[in-house]
Design a protein around this motif. Sequence first.
Motif, PDB file in Angstrom:
ATOM      1  N   THR A  79       0.843  -1.188   0.000  1.00 23.19           N
ATOM      2  CA  THR A  79       0.000   0.000   0.000  1.00 23.19           C
ATOM      3  C   THR A  79       0.888   1.250   0.000  1.00 23.19           C
ATOM      4  O   THR A  79       2.058   1.194   0.401  1.00 23.19           O
ATOM      5  CB  THR A  79      -0.898   0.030   1.237  1.00 23.19           C
ATOM      6  N   PRO A  80       0.351   2.389  -0.434  1.00 21.99           N
ATOM      7  CA  PRO A  80       1.168   3.607  -0.426  1.00 21.99           C
ATOM      8  C   PRO A  80       1.740   3.941   0.946  1.00 21.99           C
ATOM      9  O   PRO A  80       2.898   4.346   1.051  1.00 21.99           O
ATOM     10  CB  PRO A  80       0.191   4.691  -0.899  1.00 21.99           C
ATOM     11  N   ASP A  81       0.954   3.748   2.011  1.00 22.36           N
ATOM     12  CA  ASP A  81       1.441   4.131   3.331  1.00 22.36           C
ATOM     13  C   ASP A  81       2.606   3.261   3.778  1.00 22.36           C
ATOM     14  O   ASP A  81       3.610   3.774   4.305  1.00 22.36           O
ATOM     15  CB  ASP A  81       0.311   4.049   4.361  1.00 22.36           C
ATOM     16  N   VAL A  82       2.510   1.947   3.563  1.00 26.70           N
ATOM     17  CA  VAL A  82       3.606   1.062   3.963  1.00 26.70           C
ATOM     18  C   VAL A  82       4.851   1.345   3.127  1.00 26.70           C
ATOM     19  O   VAL A  82       5.969   1.413   3.656  1.00 26.70           O
ATOM     20  CB  VAL A  82       3.195  -0.417   3.847  1.00 26.70           C
ATOM     21  N   ARG A 132       0.813   8.711 -13.667  1.00 27.49           N
ATOM     22  CA  ARG A 132      -0.475   9.409 -13.545  1.00 27.49           C
ATOM     23  C   ARG A 132      -1.075   9.150 -12.172  1.00 27.49           C
ATOM     24  O   ARG A 132      -0.930   8.061 -11.605  1.00 27.49           O
ATOM     25  CB  ARG A 132      -1.438   8.947 -14.653  1.00 27.49           C
ATOM     26  N   MET A 133      -1.767  10.163 -11.653  1.00 29.19           N
ATOM     27  CA  MET A 133      -2.406   9.996 -10.348  1.00 29.19           C
ATOM     28  C   MET A 133      -3.704   9.215 -10.447  1.00 29.19           C
ATOM     29  O   MET A 133      -4.074   8.494  -9.524  1.00 29.19           O
ATOM     30  CB  MET A 133      -2.652  11.371  -9.716  1.00 29.19           C
ATOM     31  N   VAL A 134      -4.401   9.361 -11.574  1.00 30.56           N
ATOM     32  CA  VAL A 134      -5.685   8.698 -11.774  1.00 30.56           C
ATOM     33  C   VAL A 134      -5.678   8.040 -13.148  1.00 30.56           C
ATOM     34  O   VAL A 134      -5.336   8.688 -14.149  1.00 30.56           O
ATOM     35  CB  VAL A 134      -6.854   9.692 -11.684  1.00 30.56           C
ATOM     36  N   TRP A 135      -6.042   6.774 -13.220  1.00 27.09           N
ATOM     37  CA  TRP A 135      -6.124   6.095 -14.510  1.00 27.09           C
ATOM     38  C   TRP A 135      -7.343   6.589 -15.283  1.00 27.09           C
ATOM     39  O   TRP A 135      -8.430   6.710 -14.703  1.00 27.09           O
ATOM     40  CB  TRP A 135      -6.224   4.578 -14.318  1.00 27.09           C
ATOM     41  N   PRO A 136      -7.199   6.876 -16.581  1.00 26.83           N
ATOM     42  CA  PRO A 136      -8.353   7.333 -17.359  1.00 26.83           C
ATOM     43  C   PRO A 136      -9.419   6.258 -17.530  1.00 26.83           C
ATOM     44  O   PRO A 136     -10.586   6.573 -17.754  1.00 26.83           O
ATOM     45  CB  PRO A 136      -7.745   7.733 -18.710  1.00 26.83           C
ATOM     46  N   SER A 137      -9.012   4.994 -17.441  1.00 29.67           N
ATOM     47  CA  SER A 137      -9.958   3.889 -17.562  1.00 29.67           C
ATOM     48  C   SER A 137      -9.324   2.634 -16.999  1.00 29.67           C
ATOM     49  O   SER A 137      -8.095   2.539 -16.873  1.00 29.67           O
ATOM     50  CB  SER A 137     -10.341   3.654 -19.030  1.00 29.67           C
ATOM     51  N   LEU A 138     -10.163   1.653 -16.679  1.00 31.95           N
ATOM     52  CA  LEU A 138      -9.658   0.378 -16.220  1.00 31.95           C
ATOM     53  C   LEU A 138      -8.861  -0.302 -17.325  1.00 31.95           C
ATOM     54  O   LEU A 138      -7.863  -0.983 -17.059  1.00 31.95           O
ATOM     55  CB  LEU A 138     -10.824  -0.516 -15.785  1.00 31.95           C
ATOM     56  N   GLU A 139      -9.280  -0.099 -18.570  1.00 35.87           N
ATOM     57  CA  GLU A 139      -8.575  -0.698 -19.699  1.00 35.87           C
ATOM     58  C   GLU A 139      -7.151  -0.158 -19.803  1.00 35.87           C
ATOM     59  O   GLU A 139      -6.215  -0.904 -20.115  1.00 35.87           O
ATOM     60  CB  GLU A 139      -9.338  -0.437 -21.001  1.00 35.87           C
ATOM     61  N   ALA A 140      -6.974   1.126 -19.550  1.00 39.04           N
ATOM     62  CA  ALA A 140      -5.636   1.728 -19.602  1.00 39.04           C
ATOM     63  C   ALA A 140      -4.745   1.139 -18.517  1.00 39.04           C
ATOM     64  O   ALA A 140      -3.563   0.856 -18.741  1.00 39.04           O
ATOM     65  CB  ALA A 140      -5.728   3.242 -19.460  1.00 39.04           C
ATOM     66  N   ALA A 141      -5.310   0.952 -17.326  1.00 44.51           N
ATOM     67  CA  ALA A 141      -4.544   0.350 -16.238  1.00 44.51           C
ATOM     68  C   ALA A 141      -4.164  -1.084 -16.580  1.00 44.51           C
ATOM     69  O   ALA A 141      -3.020  -1.510 -16.377  1.00 44.51           O
ATOM     70  CB  ALA A 141      -5.348   0.396 -14.941  1.00 44.51           C
ATOM     71  N   ASP A 142      -5.127  -1.840 -17.110  1.00 46.64           N
ATOM     72  CA  ASP A 142      -4.847  -3.227 -17.472  1.00 46.64           C
ATOM     73  C   ASP A 142      -3.736  -3.307 -18.513  1.00 46.64           C
ATOM     74  O   ASP A 142      -2.842  -4.162 -18.413  1.00 46.64           O
ATOM     75  CB  ASP A 142      -6.110  -3.891 -18.015  1.00 46.64           C
ATOM     76  N   ALA A 208      -3.095  -1.036  -5.554  1.00 49.34           N
ATOM     77  CA  ALA A 208      -2.864   0.166  -4.741  1.00 49.34           C
ATOM     78  C   ALA A 208      -3.146   1.448  -5.509  1.00 49.34           C
ATOM     79  O   ALA A 208      -3.320   2.504  -4.895  1.00 49.34           O
ATOM     80  CB  ALA A 208      -1.421   0.179  -4.246  1.00 49.34           C
ATOM     81  N   ARG A 209      -3.219   1.365  -6.846  1.00 52.42           N
ATOM     82  CA  ARG A 209      -3.373   2.585  -7.633  1.00 52.42           C
ATOM     83  C   ARG A 209      -4.653   2.658  -8.444  1.00 52.42           C
ATOM     84  O   ARG A 209      -5.043   3.750  -8.875  1.00 52.42           O
ATOM     85  CB  ARG A 209      -2.184   2.730  -8.602  1.00 52.42           C
ATOM     86  N   VAL A 210      -5.298   1.546  -8.677  1.00 47.84           N
ATOM     87  CA  VAL A 210      -6.385   1.532  -9.655  1.00 47.84           C
ATOM     88  C   VAL A 210      -7.670   2.168  -9.138  1.00 47.84           C
ATOM     89  O   VAL A 210      -8.367   2.870  -9.867  1.00 47.84           O
ATOM     90  CB  VAL A 210      -6.651   0.085 -10.132  1.00 47.84           C
ATOM     91  N   ASP A 211      -8.007   1.957  -7.887  1.00 46.41           N
ATOM     92  CA  ASP A 211      -9.347   2.289  -7.401  1.00 46.41           C
ATOM     93  C   ASP A 211      -9.516   3.703  -6.860  1.00 46.41           C
ATOM     94  O   ASP A 211     -10.650   4.141  -6.657  1.00 46.41           O
ATOM     95  CB  ASP A 211      -9.763   1.288  -6.318  1.00 46.41           C
ATOM     96  N   SER A 212      -8.432   4.409  -6.586  1.00 47.23           N
ATOM     97  CA  SER A 212      -8.587   5.725  -5.966  1.00 47.23           C
ATOM     98  C   SER A 212      -7.360   6.585  -6.240  1.00 47.23           C
ATOM     99  O   SER A 212      -6.317   6.094  -6.668  1.00 47.23           O
ATOM    100  CB  SER A 212      -8.790   5.585  -4.454  1.00 47.23           C
TER     101      SER A 212
END
Length: 291
Positions: A79-82, A132-142, A208-212
């Motif tokens: 996770t980001p905090d750890v 990037r701080m926020v993924w434009p789409s789930l497809e981009a993250a995948d 850790a990055r996809v959902d928020s």
Amino acid sequence: MSEPSDINIQANGIRQHGIEWRGRDGAHLVLLLHGCGSNCWNWYPLGKRLAERFGDRVHVVALDHRGCGDSERPSTGYTPDVCAQDVLAVREQLTDRPATLIGHSRGGWMGAYIAGRFPDEVAGLVLVDPARMVWPSLEAADAFYERVGRGLGPFDTFDDAIANAKRAHPLAVWSEDRLRGLRFGLREEGGKLVGKLPREVLAQLRAARVDSDEVGPYLANVTAPTLLLVASTSDERRQGEKLAYGSGIPGTEVRFFHTSHYMHVDAPDDIAATVGDFLARRVDALAVAGA
């Protein structure tokens, strides 16, 4: 000073490996944070040049993050905090003063997170083509994490690993330094070459990055002078995602370079000169303050 030494630090409950160019006692600490699927040796071109420029006034350490390179690979803790606590625990072991953080890609994302969550720990912040701080789409993250996953092999030969990396990053400069970093990220298993980064760890890094947006809410808290380096070869949307860091962090200095995402390896002299000028202001200010 030009050639680094290995360093192993027991911090935040795990052994963290890196390479270091050690300065004198009390030298300003510079921590180099690599991107997803990368390792400490990808910082060699920049670390070497900073050590040559500043001599023993700086202590430069390029870390292998948990799960990467030759650091320990626990089954949890991504996770980001750890991960931030990993970096801060290393800083605490090496100095009692704030450090400069230089992060590439995910390492830039993490550096901004640390500087926003723990501003008193950071004396300077350099974001090298940050993730990037926020993924434009789930497809981009995948698509991104699938590409990183392909870099984990298995490969029959190192030439096969190079060919895969060149397909993934066609604009990158494939210097001997870049090839050394690629080779360090692989290990032998069953007659094949596979990535040192376990696939189950990659899955946790993705989660850790996809959902928020874990970084954006903290950017206004950053008090450290900040330098943002952006690769101008990326498309307009991707450049906008990087420039969002500059919009969120007050007083950010922005510079563009016509390189691939791996600008610190593509154009090491130019990047080292720019980062060195920024770092010189921090080192000189600390010297005047007697810190």
